[in-house]
Design a protein around this motif. Structure first.
Motif, PDB file in Angstrom:
ATOM      1  N   ALA A   4       0.828  -1.217   0.000  1.00  0.00           N
ATOM      2  CA  ALA A   4       0.000   0.000   0.000  1.00  0.00           C
ATOM      3  C   ALA A   4       0.857   1.259   0.000  1.00  0.00           C
ATOM      4  O   ALA A   4       0.506   2.252  -0.656  1.00  0.00           O
ATOM      5  N   TRP A   5       1.993   1.239   0.715  1.00  0.00           N
ATOM      6  CA  TRP A   5       2.818   2.450   0.785  1.00  0.00           C
ATOM      7  C   TRP A   5       3.362   2.819  -0.602  1.00  0.00           C
ATOM      8  O   TRP A   5       3.474   3.996  -0.943  1.00  0.00           O
ATOM      9  N   LEU A   6       3.651   1.797  -1.418  1.00  0.00           N
ATOM     10  CA  LEU A   6       4.127   2.068  -2.762  1.00  0.00           C
ATOM     11  C   LEU A   6       2.999   2.630  -3.623  1.00  0.00           C
ATOM     12  O   LEU A   6       3.218   3.507  -4.464  1.00  0.00           O
ATOM     13  N   GLY A   7       1.775   2.142  -3.386  1.00  0.00           N
ATOM     14  CA  GLY A   7       0.619   2.694  -4.091  1.00  0.00           C
ATOM     15  C   GLY A   7       0.397   4.154  -3.762  1.00  0.00           C
ATOM     16  O   GLY A   7       0.081   4.965  -4.655  1.00  0.00           O
ATOM     17  N   TRP A   8       0.551   4.527  -2.483  1.00  0.00           N
ATOM     18  CA  TRP A   8       0.401   5.932  -2.095  1.00  0.00           C
ATOM     19  C   TRP A   8       1.479   6.800  -2.734  1.00  0.00           C
ATOM     20  O   TRP A   8       1.220   7.940  -3.140  1.00  0.00           O
ATOM     21  N   CYS A   9       2.696   6.266  -2.844  1.00  0.00           N
ATOM     22  CA  CYS A   9       3.761   7.024  -3.511  1.00  0.00           C
ATOM     23  C   CYS A   9       3.415   7.291  -4.973  1.00  0.00           C
ATOM     24  O   CYS A   9       3.658   8.396  -5.489  1.00  0.00           O
ATOM     25  N   LEU A  10       2.821   6.309  -5.641  1.00  0.00           N
ATOM     26  CA  LEU A  10       2.425   6.492  -7.029  1.00  0.00           C
ATOM     27  C   LEU A  10       1.313   7.532  -7.161  1.00  0.00           C
ATOM     28  O   LEU A  10       1.304   8.327  -8.104  1.00  0.00           O
ATOM     29  N   ILE A  11       0.386   7.549  -6.218  1.00  0.00           N
ATOM     30  CA  ILE A  11      -0.702   8.532  -6.249  1.00  0.00           C
ATOM     31  C   ILE A  11      -0.148   9.944  -6.093  1.00  0.00           C
ATOM     32  O   ILE A  11      -0.523  10.857  -6.836  1.00  0.00           O
ATOM     33  N   ALA A  50       2.913  10.948  -6.712  1.00  0.00           N
ATOM     34  CA  ALA A  50       3.708  11.266  -7.897  1.00  0.00           C
ATOM     35  C   ALA A  50       2.807  11.640  -9.079  1.00  0.00           C
ATOM     36  O   ALA A  50       3.116  12.558  -9.850  1.00  0.00           O
ATOM     37  N   THR A  51       1.680  10.958  -9.211  1.00  0.00           N
ATOM     38  CA  THR A  51       0.741  11.267 -10.292  1.00  0.00           C
ATOM     39  C   THR A  51       0.157  12.665 -10.131  1.00  0.00           C
ATOM     40  O   THR A  51       0.032  13.421 -11.094  1.00  0.00           O
ATOM     41  N   ALA A  52      -0.215  13.019  -8.892  1.00  0.00           N
ATOM     42  CA  ALA A  52      -0.769  14.345  -8.640  1.00  0.00           C
ATOM     43  C   ALA A  52       0.258  15.438  -8.938  1.00  0.00           C
ATOM     44  O   ALA A  52      -0.069  16.470  -9.546  1.00  0.00           O
ATOM     45  N   VAL A  53       1.500  15.225  -8.543  1.00  0.00           N
ATOM     46  CA  VAL A  53       2.552  16.204  -8.809  1.00  0.00           C
ATOM     47  C   VAL A  53       2.791  16.345 -10.311  1.00  0.00           C
ATOM     48  O   VAL A  53       2.931  17.452 -10.845  1.00  0.00           O
ATOM     49  N   PHE A  54       2.822  15.209 -11.008  1.00  0.00           N
ATOM     50  CA  PHE A  54       3.062  15.261 -12.454  1.00  0.00           C
ATOM     51  C   PHE A  54       1.914  15.952 -13.175  1.00  0.00           C
ATOM     52  O   PHE A  54       2.137  16.696 -14.135  1.00  0.00           O
ATOM     53  N   LEU A  55       0.668  15.712 -12.735  1.00  0.00           N
ATOM     54  CA  LEU A  55      -0.474  16.366 -13.361  1.00  0.00           C
ATOM     55  C   LEU A  55      -0.373  17.882 -13.209  1.00  0.00           C
ATOM     56  O   LEU A  55      -0.614  18.635 -14.162  1.00  0.00           O
ATOM     57  N   ALA A  56      -0.007  18.340 -12.013  1.00  0.00           N
ATOM     58  CA  ALA A  56       0.166  19.777 -11.798  1.00  0.00           C
ATOM     59  C   ALA A  56       1.270  20.330 -12.696  1.00  0.00           C
ATOM     60  O   ALA A  56       1.120  21.407 -13.303  1.00  0.00           O
ATOM     61  N   HIS A  57       2.365  19.595 -12.811  1.00  0.00           N
ATOM     62  CA  HIS A  57       3.480  20.020 -13.665  1.00  0.00           C
ATOM     63  C   HIS A  57       3.054  20.069 -15.131  1.00  0.00           C
ATOM     64  O   HIS A  57       3.396  21.008 -15.862  1.00  0.00           O
ATOM     65  N   ARG A  58       2.286  19.067 -15.556  1.00  0.00           N
ATOM     66  CA  ARG A  58       1.862  19.015 -16.946  1.00  0.00           C
ATOM     67  C   ARG A  58       0.932  20.177 -17.291  1.00  0.00           C
ATOM     68  O   ARG A  58       1.092  20.829 -18.328  1.00  0.00           O
ATOM     69  N   GLY A  64      -2.719  24.264 -11.948  1.00  0.00           N
ATOM     70  CA  GLY A  64      -2.307  22.865 -11.938  1.00  0.00           C
ATOM     71  C   GLY A  64      -2.351  22.250 -10.557  1.00  0.00           C
ATOM     72  O   GLY A  64      -2.855  21.133 -10.360  1.00  0.00           O
ATOM     73  N   ILE A  65      -1.836  22.975  -9.562  1.00  0.00           N
ATOM     74  CA  ILE A  65      -1.857  22.479  -8.181  1.00  0.00           C
ATOM     75  C   ILE A  65      -3.292  22.372  -7.676  1.00  0.00           C
ATOM     76  O   ILE A  65      -3.664  21.402  -7.001  1.00  0.00           O
ATOM     77  N   ALA A  77      -7.780  19.146  -6.010  1.00  0.00           N
ATOM     78  CA  ALA A  77      -9.221  18.866  -6.104  1.00  0.00           C
ATOM     79  C   ALA A  77      -9.467  17.406  -6.472  1.00  0.00           C
ATOM     80  O   ALA A  77     -10.389  16.766  -5.943  1.00  0.00           O
ATOM     81  N   MET A  78      -8.650  16.879  -7.368  1.00  0.00           N
ATOM     82  CA  MET A  78      -8.788  15.473  -7.759  1.00  0.00           C
ATOM     83  C   MET A  78      -8.585  14.549  -6.558  1.00  0.00           C
ATOM     84  O   MET A  78      -9.374  13.611  -6.329  1.00  0.00           O
ATOM     85  N   LEU A  79      -7.567  14.818  -5.762  1.00  0.00           N
ATOM     86  CA  LEU A  79      -7.311  13.997  -4.585  1.00  0.00           C
ATOM     87  C   LEU A  79      -8.438  14.118  -3.563  1.00  0.00           C
ATOM     88  O   LEU A  79      -8.844  13.116  -2.946  1.00  0.00           O
TER      89      LEU A  79
END
Length: 423
Positions: A205-212, A214-222, A238-239, A244-246
């Motif tokens: 689960a901790w690795l899944g949270w890291c991916l979430i 990272a995805t939120a940060v990348f979406l803001a960057h994109r 972006g932020i 809001a998505m989270l």
């Protein structure tokens, strides 16, 4: 006496790909407002259309569609298709098409099973052979196109038939699967509840949270790089969108389910996509590939070794197709004749969708992966609603045409209005 000024030092020609066209310019004049609206619609209308479709599915089908575990299972089961999406990306970025990737995936899926159950080879050697076959197939395509000047469609269509024919010869045009009590791939690969090919084998689960995160940060960057606004404003938006998505996912109780529902196969897909993204965005190969796809002659004049980059793109596509075939063998615990044949259309559809999913017309890794997942969910929603599964190909073609066409139409609408003659 007139002094002659010293000659200016020679500078290296600058590639178009080095100018970061994805970074939106700041527009402040009233004359650029229409172009601003056009760009905003172009990069957002396709994701918004998919969101509307999924909302309709949720209202229509209820929890039978709005179910995190089932939708994650869809991604797990379609991981070979999504890997084939990534296999299409290198050649299409340089302005060519590889129609042999699906046949290569079928061949390596057959080899993965056949070399174990028929030849009893050590499994690490089997995986190495499959990867080498993928590299050799991509190299053959690259040589035919770049060295001998064959048209990319003809060359890859021919090699695709060759790969598929070899696959049928090896398998006898029959289903290959381990026999109980006989030779079989290792338990960690397929056939067991805890194997790589089984959805119940999930990451911590901790690795899944890291991916979430990272995805939120990348979406803001994109979003900060594609929104046609000032840099600071784009980052704020972006932020805000990522946060809001989270918040929404947490409010409906889906965030924890996502973190706990990522299988090792999905994680492997993300890792492959990440490595490909790094290759495209942070290496000279990626810059040269985009320059080659933009203008081949200008790239040659700028010093790019166009043949080498073109062949390398075919080789990379062949390698990714081979990986897709290996994953397909793990998911099916066997290999069927032309098992990946139906993957070609959704793969190309997803790649072209990447140009209109938070992008300014560029082929992108994460856009292609997102487009592929959206196509999977659209087709699955129709299947859950009672439509025959045979409609999936119709959906893939129709969604591609409608999504890209609507984005272009909305973008040009304001351009035509701006250029209309004044009375």
């Amino acid at each position: 006496m007139t002094r002659l000024s010293p000659p200016e030092p020679a500078t290296k020609p600058r590639l178009e790909a080095d100018r970061r066209p994805e970074t939106a310019p700041v527009r402040t004049s009233s004359a650029s407002k229409q172009e601003f609206v056009s760009d905003l619609l172009r990069i957002s209308i396709t994701p918004a259309a998919f969101v509307v479709i999924f909302l309709i599915y949720g209202l229509w089908l209820g929890s039978t569609f709005a179910n995190v575990q089932l939708r994650m299972l869809d991604i797990h089961q379609q991981a070979p298709v999504l890997l084939l999406v990534l296999a299409v990306l290198p050649t299409i970025t340089v302005g060519m098409f590889d129609l042999s990737v699906a046949s290569m995936a079928s061949l390596t899926a057959t080899l993965t099973i056949s070399l174990v159950i028929n030849n009893d080879l050590p499994f690490p050697l089997v995986l190495a052979i499959c990867l080498v076959v993928g590299l050799a197939g991509g190299l053959l395509n690259g040589i035919l196109v770049e060295q001998f000047g064959m048209h990319t469609f003809i060359a890859t269509l021919g090699t695709g038939g060759l790969f598929l024919g070899i696959s049928n010869v090896i398998s006898g045009a029959a289903q290959l699967s381990p026999v109980p009590g006989g030779l079989a791939p290792p338990a960690w690969f397929s056939g067991e509840a805890t194997s790589f090919g089984n959805y119940s084998s999930q990451i911590p689960a901790w690795l899944g949270w890291c991916l979430i995160v990272a995805t939120a940060v990348f979406l803001a960057h994109r979003l900060a790089h594609v929104l046609p606004l000032a840099r600071r404003t784009s980052w704020i938006i972006g932020i805000a969108v990522s946060a809001a998505m989270l918040v929404v996912l947490a409010a409906v109780g889906w965030l924890t389910q996502i973190a706990n529902g990522i299988s090792w196969m999905i994680f492997f897909l993300i890792v492959v996509a990440l490595l490909l993204w790094i290759a495209f965005e942070h290496t000279p190969y990626g810059r040269y590939a985009r320059a080659l796809g933009s203008n081949r002659d200008a790239s040659r004049l700028a010093g790019v070794k166009v043949r080498r980059v073109g062949i390398g793109s075919f080789v990379l596509g062949g390698l990714l197709a081979a990986i897709a075939g290996i994953v397909l063998a793990a998911a099916q615990d066997g290999a069927a004749p032309d098992a990946a044949g139906s993957f070609l259309l959704p793969a190309f559809a997803a790649v072209f969708l990447s140009t209109v999913i938070f992008s300014r017309g560029r082929f992108t890794v994460w856009g292609a992966l997102t487009g592929g997942i959206f196509l999977v969910w659209v087709g699955q929603g129709l299947a859950v609603g009672g439509f025959p599964y045979t409609w999936t190909q119709v959906v893939n073609g129709a969604v591609l045409i409608l999504a890209v066409g609507a984005s272009l139409l909305m973008g040009r609408r304001f351009v035509f209005r701006r250029r209309s003659p004044k009375s």
